[in-house]
Scaffold this motif. Structure first.
Motif, PDB file in Angstrom:
ATOM      1  N   ASP A 429       0.253   8.797  -6.523  1.00 22.55           N
ATOM      2  CA  ASP A 429      -0.607   8.485  -5.441  1.00 22.55           C
ATOM      3  C   ASP A 429      -0.982   7.289  -5.387  1.00 22.55           C
ATOM      4  OD1 ASP A 429       0.390  10.588  -3.585  1.00 22.55           O
ATOM      5  OD2 ASP A 429      -1.567  11.932  -4.075  1.00 22.55           O
ATOM      6  N   GLU A 430      -2.091   7.002  -6.624  1.00 19.92           N
ATOM      7  CA  GLU A 430      -2.771   5.955  -6.737  1.00 19.92           C
ATOM      8  C   GLU A 430      -1.827   4.719  -6.978  1.00 19.92           C
ATOM      9  OE1 GLU A 430      -6.584   4.231  -9.413  1.00 19.92           O
ATOM     10  OE2 GLU A 430      -5.783   6.502  -9.665  1.00 19.92           O
ATOM     11  N   ALA A 434      -1.497   1.301  -4.487  1.00 21.29           N
ATOM     12  CA  ALA A 434      -1.946   0.230  -5.097  1.00 21.29           C
ATOM     13  C   ALA A 434      -0.800  -0.929  -4.787  1.00 21.29           C
ATOM     14  CB  ALA A 434      -2.428   0.259  -6.356  1.00 21.29           C
ATOM     15  N   GLN A 435       0.360  -0.278  -4.812  1.00 21.93           N
ATOM     16  CA  GLN A 435       1.418  -1.174  -4.815  1.00 21.93           C
ATOM     17  C   GLN A 435       2.260  -1.052  -3.738  1.00 21.93           C
ATOM     18  OE1 GLN A 435       3.911  -0.726  -8.704  1.00 21.93           O
ATOM     19  NE2 GLN A 435       2.113  -0.588  -9.871  1.00 21.93           N
ATOM     20  N   ALA A 436       1.731  -0.696  -2.326  1.00 20.45           N
ATOM     21  CA  ALA A 436       2.454  -0.350  -1.142  1.00 20.45           C
ATOM     22  C   ALA A 436       3.073  -1.651  -0.834  1.00 20.45           C
ATOM     23  CB  ALA A 436       1.464  -0.009  -0.192  1.00 20.45           C
ATOM     24  N   ALA A 437       2.787  -2.890  -1.043  1.00 17.56           N
ATOM     25  CA  ALA A 437       3.249  -4.146  -0.564  1.00 17.56           C
ATOM     26  C   ALA A 437       4.524  -4.511  -0.958  1.00 17.56           C
ATOM     27  CB  ALA A 437       2.321  -5.317  -0.871  1.00 17.56           C
ATOM     28  N   TRP A 438       5.034  -3.634  -2.306  1.00 19.54           N
ATOM     29  CA  TRP A 438       6.300  -3.776  -2.819  1.00 19.54           C
ATOM     30  C   TRP A 438       7.169  -2.338  -2.635  1.00 19.54           C
ATOM     31  CZ3 TRP A 438       1.838  -5.237  -5.618  1.00 19.54           C
ATOM     32  CH2 TRP A 438       1.553  -6.494  -5.656  1.00 19.54           C
ATOM     33  N   LEU A 439       6.665  -1.675  -1.989  1.00 19.87           N
ATOM     34  CA  LEU A 439       7.332  -0.373  -2.005  1.00 19.87           C
ATOM     35  C   LEU A 439       7.679   0.279  -0.646  1.00 19.87           C
ATOM     36  CD1 LEU A 439       5.110   1.766  -4.512  1.00 19.87           C
ATOM     37  CD2 LEU A 439       7.297   0.699  -4.943  1.00 19.87           C
ATOM     38  N   VAL A 446       2.285   6.771   2.537  1.00 21.68           N
ATOM     39  CA  VAL A 446       1.004   5.869   1.882  1.00 21.68           C
ATOM     40  C   VAL A 446      -0.293   6.601   2.551  1.00 21.68           C
ATOM     41  CG1 VAL A 446      -0.413   3.821   1.835  1.00 21.68           C
ATOM     42  CG2 VAL A 446       2.146   3.936   1.000  1.00 21.68           C
ATOM     43  N   PRO A 447      -0.119   6.671   3.962  1.00 20.00           N
ATOM     44  CA  PRO A 447      -1.355   7.224   4.395  1.00 20.00           C
ATOM     45  C   PRO A 447      -1.675   8.422   3.886  1.00 20.00           C
ATOM     46  CG  PRO A 447       0.016   6.422   6.037  1.00 20.00           C
ATOM     47  CD  PRO A 447       0.811   6.298   4.930  1.00 20.00           C
ATOM     48  N   ALA A 448      -0.713   9.547   3.684  1.00 21.03           N
ATOM     49  CA  ALA A 448      -0.960  10.729   3.018  1.00 21.03           C
ATOM     50  C   ALA A 448      -1.486  10.793   1.863  1.00 21.03           C
ATOM     51  CB  ALA A 448       0.016  11.734   3.081  1.00 21.03           C
ATOM     52  N   ALA A 449      -1.102   9.761   0.854  1.00 20.26           N
ATOM     53  CA  ALA A 449      -1.529   9.660  -0.516  1.00 20.26           C
ATOM     54  C   ALA A 449      -2.879   9.052  -0.371  1.00 20.26           C
ATOM     55  CB  ALA A 449      -0.602   8.527  -1.099  1.00 20.26           C
ATOM     56  N   ARG A 450      -3.162   8.076   0.543  1.00 23.75           N
ATOM     57  CA  ARG A 450      -4.548   7.543   0.441  1.00 23.75           C
ATOM     58  C   ARG A 450      -5.619   8.838   0.816  1.00 23.75           C
ATOM     59  NH1 ARG A 450      -3.515   3.517   3.395  1.00 23.75           N
ATOM     60  NH2 ARG A 450      -3.465   1.891   1.854  1.00 23.75           N
ATOM     61  N   GLU A 451      -5.107   9.471   1.967  1.00 25.77           N
ATOM     62  CA  GLU A 451      -6.059  10.790   2.090  1.00 25.77           C
ATOM     63  C   GLU A 451      -6.488  11.758   0.901  1.00 25.77           C
ATOM     64  OE1 GLU A 451      -8.579  13.213   4.380  1.00 25.77           O
ATOM     65  OE2 GLU A 451      -7.664  11.203   4.778  1.00 25.77           O
ATOM     66  N   ARG A 452      -4.913  12.065   0.500  1.00 26.98           N
ATOM     67  CA  ARG A 452      -5.378  12.943  -0.852  1.00 26.98           C
ATOM     68  C   ARG A 452      -6.334  12.326  -1.721  1.00 26.98           C
ATOM     69  NH1 ARG A 452       0.163  13.781   0.141  1.00 26.98           N
ATOM     70  NH2 ARG A 452       0.752  12.266  -1.192  1.00 26.98           N
ATOM     71  N   LEU A 453      -6.250  10.903  -2.164  1.00 28.65           N
ATOM     72  CA  LEU A 453      -6.979  10.364  -3.059  1.00 28.65           C
ATOM     73  C   LEU A 453      -8.542  10.331  -2.615  1.00 28.65           C
ATOM     74  CD1 LEU A 453      -4.982   7.027  -3.858  1.00 28.65           C
ATOM     75  CD2 LEU A 453      -5.527   8.924  -5.480  1.00 28.65           C
ATOM     76  N   SER A 454      -8.736  10.375  -1.388  1.00 27.82           N
ATOM     77  CA  SER A 454     -10.128  10.297  -1.121  1.00 27.82           C
ATOM     78  C   SER A 454     -10.823  11.744  -1.140  1.00 27.82           C
ATOM     79  CB  SER A 454     -10.203  10.054   0.467  1.00 27.82           C
ATOM     80  OG  SER A 454      -9.771  10.977   1.348  1.00 27.82           O
ATOM     81  N   THR A 455     -10.072  12.676  -1.294  1.00 25.30           N
ATOM     82  CA  THR A 455     -10.673  14.312  -1.510  1.00 25.30           C
ATOM     83  C   THR A 455     -10.353  14.760  -2.890  1.00 25.30           C
ATOM     84  OG1 THR A 455      -8.953  14.930  -0.608  1.00 25.30           O
ATOM     85  CG2 THR A 455     -10.469  14.597   0.975  1.00 25.30           C
TER      86      THR A 455
END
Length: 488
Positions: A429-430, A434-439, A446-455
């Protein structure tokens, strides 16, 4: 002869210059065209100036063009060479930095392991774009020569999904042969006859002869252990030789990260590596080397340009495969090398769909692989573990399935030796965030991965690794080069 070669990622200045001069060592090729393309106009103009200087100094009719318009470069090309690094050093730094937070210490991180898998996710969508353009714009029977890592994943995607005639090229076999020739006291690799087979960066010298005499495990172990330099620099590689019975083509540092046994604990890492050069196992060693090389080239560019004014010395043609393959295809002078292609039964005990690296012969009829090779069982087992990771990684990159991507990383030998499933899920997820611009294929995830990282409650640590060196300044590099020159 007159034909066109397109080089994608030509801003890899040093490597492009080597390919260029190697190809121009073939007398019949003086009247060809090189079409350079890169996303960096700055790098493109630097390499074009160097190649123009070479053409001028050697009074050649060779044509060199440069454009950031890839499609224009590919128009009418008979050969396409790729040496791209998608995301550059910025993304590469994350391939090393983020896994370290989860205890995964990589030396290179460009083949498998966490870094290599994410590198493949960045490259494969771009490789497929290349293939689409190649099919539409290049000559009908164009050949795509891929030098970019992760070699097996990129080549797999280009053949299976890009539908372009592709061969992957690497120099690990040649470098391994040079070592063996040295420890056995040979004058050159010309005295060696060898068969290397396996997968890229996990290829094995399964048949080795010196002037016709077979060389066995015990003789080779003794020769390496007696060598004053390699006995220190290649400890891990020698240990694998003792246990597997055959020598790996890959360097100490590279080999260490494809296996689950040598980099799993910090104290084990320092036991098996050597810090005299990055390639022997240093944490993030290739990232440091690449950063220093880029900085050095930018600073010392006038010297590189001046050196380009020298005549091409055909005696110094390198052992990189590209020029020799082109020579064989165009002139019918047969070339024997080791190539990355789809297996299709060439190696009997590896999967048919895998990208293997094995001996082949090239002539005007194409690349013809030597079939019916069977690897020692331990070598096959090690390769299959990596092939399974590669297959899942390619399928994840094509589909944008983040769950499959996590399973691919989970099954990586070194990752599995170090990290728990919870850690792997968070690490991926991290890295994707971090590399979303190239993926682009993971934009939906990405939004769900970012949400999981926050919790998330999975603990990480800020860790430089077991054996990290700082990037040296230009002044430090100059002083070191001066000292080496004086000592030599």
């Amino acid at each position: 002869m007159s034909f066109k070669i397109a080089i994608i990622g030509a801003g890899s200045v040093g490597f492009t210059k080597k390919l260029f001069t190697d190809i121009l060592c073939v007398p019949e090729f003086k009247d060809i065209e090189f079409a350079l393309t890169d996303v960096s106009e700055h790098n493109l103009q630097m390499i074009k100036a160097i190649l123009d200087r070479i053409v001028e100094a050697n009074r050649l009719p060779t044509r060199v063009t440069a454009t950031t318009d890839r499609r224009k470069a590919l128009e009418g090309a008979r050969y396409v060479i790729s040496c791209v690094r998608v995301g550059g050093l910025e993304a590469y730094a994350d391939d090393i930095r983020i896994p370290l937070k989860y205890g995964i210490d990589q030396c290179v991180g460009d083949t498998i392991c966490a870094g290599g898998i994410l590198y493949g996710q960045r490259n494969i969508p771009v490789i497929l774009d290349f293939c689409k353009d190649i099919r539409e714009l290049a000559e009908t029977n164009v050949k795509f020569l891929n030098y970019a890592n992760p070699m097996a994943m990129n080549t797999w995607a280009a053949i299976e999904y890009g539908k372009v005639d592709t061969v992957g090229l690497c120099h690990g076999v040649q470098h391994g042969a040079e070592q063996i020739a040295e420890v056995l006291g040979a004058k050159s690799t010309q005295e060696l006859d060898y068969v290397c087979s396996g997968i890229n960066h996990q290829t094995w010298f399964i048949d080795l002869r010196l002037n016709g005499r077979p060389i066995g495990k015990d003789e080779l172990v003794a020769a390496f252990e007696a060598h004053p330099v390699y006995s220190r620099q290649e400890k891990l590689r020698i240990d694998v030789l003792k246990r597997f019975g055959v020598y790996s083509t890959e360097s100490n540092g590279h080999l260490s990260e494809y296996l689950p046994w040598y980099r799993k604990r910090p104290d084990e890492i320092t036991r098996w590596i050597d810090m005299s050069d990055w390639i022997h196992g240093e944490t993030g060693g290739y990232l440091r080397y690449s950063t220093e090389t880029r900085n050095w080239f930018e600073t010392e560019y006038p010297q590189f340009l001046e050196a380009a004014s020298k005549p091409i010395d055909r005696e110094k043609r390198s052992n990189e495969h590209a020029s020799h393959i082109l020579e064989a295809l165009e002139t019918n002078r047969v070339y024997r090398g080791h190539f990355n292609v789809k297996n299709n039964g060439v190696i009997t005990n590896l999967p048919h769909d895998a990208i293997i690296e094995s001996p082949g012969f090239v002539d005007r009829f194409g690349i013809n692989m030597a079939a019916g090779i069977t690897l020692p069982e331990a070598c096959a087992a090690t390769c299959i573990a990596s092939i399974n990771v590669q297959r899942m990684s390619v399928h994840a990159a094509i589909s944008g399935d983040i769950d499959l991507l996590k399973l691919a990383v989970l099954h990586d030998p070194l990752v599995g030796a170090v990290s728990t499933p919870e850690e792997v899920w968070q690490m991926v997820d991290e890295m994707v965030v971090a590399q979303a611009a190239w993926l682009p294929q993971y934009a939906h995830a990405v939004p769900a991965a970012r949400e999981r990282l926050s919790t998330s409650k999975v603990k990480t640590r800020e860790w430089a690794g077991a054996a990290r060196r700082s990037v040296r300044s230009i002044e430090e590099l100059r002083a070191e080069k001066a000292a080496l020159k004086q000592a030599g």
